[in-house]
Design an enzyme around this catalytic site. Structure first.
Site, PDB file in Angstrom:
ATOM      1  N   ASP A 127       0.874  -1.181   0.000  1.00 50.90           N
ATOM      2  CA  ASP A 127       0.000   0.000   0.000  1.00 50.90           C
ATOM      3  C   ASP A 127       0.910   1.229   0.000  1.00 50.90           C
ATOM      4  O   ASP A 127       0.947   1.979   0.940  1.00 50.90           O
ATOM      5  CB  ASP A 127      -0.955  -0.004   1.187  1.00 50.90           C
ATOM      6  CG  ASP A 127      -0.254  -0.121   2.542  1.00 50.90           C
ATOM      7  OD1 ASP A 127       0.919  -0.568   2.587  1.00 50.90           O
ATOM      8  OD2 ASP A 127      -0.869   0.241   3.563  1.00 50.90           O
ATOM      9  N   HIS A 177       9.667  -0.982   9.555  1.00 51.67           N
ATOM     10  CA  HIS A 177       8.471  -1.781   9.271  1.00 51.67           C
ATOM     11  C   HIS A 177       8.621  -2.713   8.060  1.00 51.67           C
ATOM     12  O   HIS A 177       9.130  -3.825   8.186  1.00 51.67           O
ATOM     13  CB  HIS A 177       7.243  -0.887   9.097  1.00 51.67           C
ATOM     14  CG  HIS A 177       6.782  -0.203  10.331  1.00 51.67           C
ATOM     15  ND1 HIS A 177       6.558  -0.843  11.527  1.00 51.67           N
ATOM     16  CD2 HIS A 177       6.498   1.107  10.565  1.00 51.67           C
ATOM     17  CE1 HIS A 177       6.165   0.026  12.444  1.00 51.67           C
ATOM     18  NE2 HIS A 177       6.125   1.209  11.889  1.00 51.67           N
TER      19      HIS A 177
END
Length: 316
Positions: free
Chosen positions: A10, A241
């Site tokens: 995303d 992340h």
């Protein structure tokens, strides 16, 4: 042999770093990238993905647009406060590196895996909607892939979407539940490790002194690090992340503690919706293996991976 990989993104800021790492690392064969809603709308994620691949010099890698919202419908929430109005910290310059391919991200997963049976790692680093859709298209998918390495969830760490839920899982719990139930090996790179492996101002300076990809990433990270300085760490730093899931699949992450346990996703409407319930009774040495356990939950990893990622991208 290089690790064959499909990314599903995303594409915000940490996704951009994950794409660059996967596209540039000599031990990774990035076969395809899919896009999904999450940090930003899916059309923006697609645009950003194609742009980042262009900066990395990998325009031949196909990009397929995927789901625009949760598996069962409902409202969508984006993370513009974290990633900027363009998903790239205000650094996107409008350069168009070409279109995406004319199939869905779920269909691209199925076709790519069928063409490379038992060889491909799926690495989703956004909501798991596309992976759940691919499972619905091809129920045999768990037998055809090598494994799934996802950025998402939290075992012992607090959530970043709610007190207990991590954002990628909380955005589409039903899709995540389908993925965690499927009988394939899963590596869960969740907040237990990703909030402890950080980029520093020195890392950003190294990127800024590098080539076009590194310089772009340094600009993007300015916004991201400012967000974390204001909300989590007091000083400028940035949680990596998404690249952690890539490194775990590629075998480039030094894993210190990672029990293989059962994981369920809370799909109720209550305050724990989206939580990953990890049965960590199996984390102690000598504990009998859990029947049906197939999710390796990363609890501790070597933080030198941050410098490795930066060095690779800066040198491009």
């Amino acid at each position: 042999m290089p690790t064959k990989m499909i990314l599903d993104c995303d594409t915000g800021i940490d996704d951009a770093m994950a794409i660059m790492y996967a596209a540039l690392h000599p031990s990774i064969d990035l076969l395809a990238v899919g896009t999904v809603w999450g940090n930003v709308p899916v059309s923006m994620a697609t645009r950003n993905t194609v742009h980042v691949l262009g900066l990395a010099g990998r325009t031949a890698i196909p990009v397929a647009q995927g789901a625009a919202g949760p598996l069962l419908g409902g409202p969508v929430e984006y993370a513009f406060a974290v990633h900027g109005d363009d998903g790239q910290g205000g650094a996107y310059d409008g350069t168009d590196h070409g279109p995406s391919v004319p199939i869905s991200a779920a269909r691209q997963i199925v076709e790519t895996v069928r063409a490379n049976p038992h060889e491909v790692w799926l690495v989703p680093v956004g909501p798991l909607t596309n992976i759940a859709l691919a499972l619905a298209l091809e129920p045999a998918l768990p037998r055809l892939v090598k494994g799934v390495s996802l950025m998402g969830g939290a075992a012992l760490a607090p959530g970043n979407f709610s007190p207990v839920a991590e954002a990628n899982i909380a955005h589409d719990p039903e899709a995540a539940a389908a993925v965690f139930r499927a009988p394939w090996p899963i590596v869960m790179a969740g907040l237990d490790v990703t909030m402890k492996i950080l980029l520093t101002p020195a890392h950003r300076a190294t990127l800024a002194a590098g080539g076009a990809a590194g310089a772009y990433l340094a600009r993007v990270l300015g916004f991201y690090g400012d967000f974390y300085a204001a909300t989590a760490f007091d000083t400028w730093s940035a949680a990596i992340h998404d690249p952690i899931a890539v490194a775990a699949a590629a075998g480039t992450l030094g894993i210190r503690r990672a029990p293989t346990v059962r994981v369920e996703v809370d799909c109720t409407a209550g305050p724990s919706r989206g939580a990953t319930v990890c049965d960590l009774r199996g984390r102690h040495p000598g504990t009998p293996a859990q029947e049906g356990a197939h999710c390796t939950v990363l609890l501790d990893a070597d933080d030198t991976i941050a410098s490795d990622i930066v060095a690779l991208i800066a040198a491009a």
